[in-house]
Design an enzyme around this catalytic site. Structure first.
Site, PDB file in Angstrom:
ATOM      1  CE  LYS A   1      39.660  29.605  35.384  1.00 16.37           C
ATOM      2  NZ  LYS A   1      40.447  28.967  36.451  1.00 16.37           N
TER       3      LYS A   1
ATOM      4  CE  LYS B  65      34.180  30.079  42.736  1.00 17.93           C
ATOM      5  NZ  LYS B  65      33.985  28.752  43.330  1.00 17.93           N
TER       6      LYS B  65
ATOM      7  CE  LYS C  21      41.803  33.582  45.031  1.00 18.14           C
ATOM      8  NZ  LYS C  21      41.279  32.428  45.782  1.00 18.14           N
TER       9      LYS C  21
END
Ligand code: TRP
Length: 336
Positions: free
Chosen positions: A194, A197, A111
């Site tokens: 995966k 969103k 991240k």
């Protein structure tokens, strides 16, 4: 008493991966455990969020829990920021978490990206807040996906460090709750990634609030390979898209992979996709409709969250008082 704690971040569209990988399994747990299901808004702000979107996403996640069948009369449903104990315990735990442990966290590295010095302190201490979420309630079991296992390991290490430091068996070491039925849902555009969103293509995911036509269209457009469907699980190897669609079918139908394959052995994708689309619409349609109904009645959702916050606080406050006592904080009677 066994207690479950889990949470989802209110950071955007909920999709089929959230449903099949998490929420659906929580519904099954509420019979056997004291369940606390949180909407982790404090975790959400470890990355920039638009205030109005954060607020509406918080309600939407609550609506998803309820629409999927999490019973607010049985479980505690609330958003994290309404229980101050999460932040308070995170501070105490942060003081006993070595930087070396945090430096190993792979999610932070992903991240934070290349400019690690620009990442916020909150993003770095994210796993400490997650440990506080769990330990504040002395939860014994935590349903999490593969990607959160490292964080849960850290929560166990932090619990152990606290217990050792104060010579107590205060925190139980939380166990990961693994589901045979949890499905790792992959992107419809790339069966090796995966479902997420944050994927720029909306065709990569099925959102829980997509209408029937959209769900059917996304499934029809889903990436496949040119071969017909195999007749055995071995036949799915090296065919990530086929594997993903079969897994989604099996999960929605509540059957195993083998049974799903037995139904479609030798079939063309076009034929299989029609059936998958019908099934997806029949399972997700009512949930999405109920979510929309709930989101359109925010007072009702807010009342459920307020009730959940009161219940969560009633568990958290006495624990926090005990923790402060162990740590040696002076608590004058009038301040209790
Ligand atoms: N980090 C989790 C995720 O992104 C969300 C989360 C926050 C969580 N606190 C938690 C999950 C406590 C389980 C228990 O999926």
């Amino acid at each position: 008493m066994n207690r479950i704690f889990s949470g989802i971040q209110p950071t955007g569209n909920l999709h089929l991966g959230n449903y099949l990988g998490a929420i659906r399994n929580w519904v099954a747990l509420q019979k056997d455990f004291d369940c606390i299901f949180c909407i982790v808004d404090l975790h959400a702000i470890t990355l920039p969020q638009e205030p109005a979107a954060l607020r509406s996403s918080t309600r939407e996640v609550a609506a998803a829990y309820i629409a999927a069948g999490v019973d607010p009369d049985h479980c505690t449903i609330f958003n994290q920021s309404t229980v101050p104990g999460h932040s308070q315990l995170a501070w105490v735990l942060g003081c006993m978490t070595p930087l070396g442990w945090l430096n190993r966290m792979t999610q932070f590295k992903e991240k934070a990206g290349k400019q690690r010095d620009m990442a916020g302190l909150g993003l770095y201490s994210y796993p400490v807040l997650m440990a506080a979420d769990i330990l504040l309630y002395k939860a014994t079991h935590v349903p999490v996906g593969e990607d959160q296992k490292q964080h849960l390991e850290l929560a166990r290490d932090i619990a152990g460090a606290f217990n050792r430091a104060y010579g107590v068996e205060y925190f139980p070491l939380p166990e990961p709750q693994i589901f045979g039925t949890a499905t790792r849902v992959m992107s419809l555009r790339d069966g090796t990634k995966k479902m997420s969103k944050s994927d720029p293509s909306d065709y990569s995911r099925i959102n829980m609030t997509d209408d029937a036509d959209t769900v059917a269209l996304k499934i029809r457009r889903a990436k496949t390979d040119p071969l017909p469907l195999p007749d055995s699980v071995e036949g799915l190897s090296e065919r990530p898209e086929a594997e993903n669609l079969i897994d989604i079918y099996a999960a929605l139908a509540g059957v195993g992979r083998e049974a799903a394959l037995a139904e479609f052995a030798g079939a063309q994708f076009s034929q299989f996709k029609e059936r998958l689309a019908d099934l997806a619409v029949s399972v997700l349609g009512p949930i999405g409709a109920e979510m929309k109904r709930l989101v359109a009645a925010p007072d009702h959702v807010d009342a459920i969250l307020a009730r959940g916050a009161a219940r969560a606080n009633a568990v958290a406050e006495p624990h926090l008082a005990e923790i402060y006592e162990l740590v040696g904080m002076l608590r004058p009677q009038h301040a209790r």
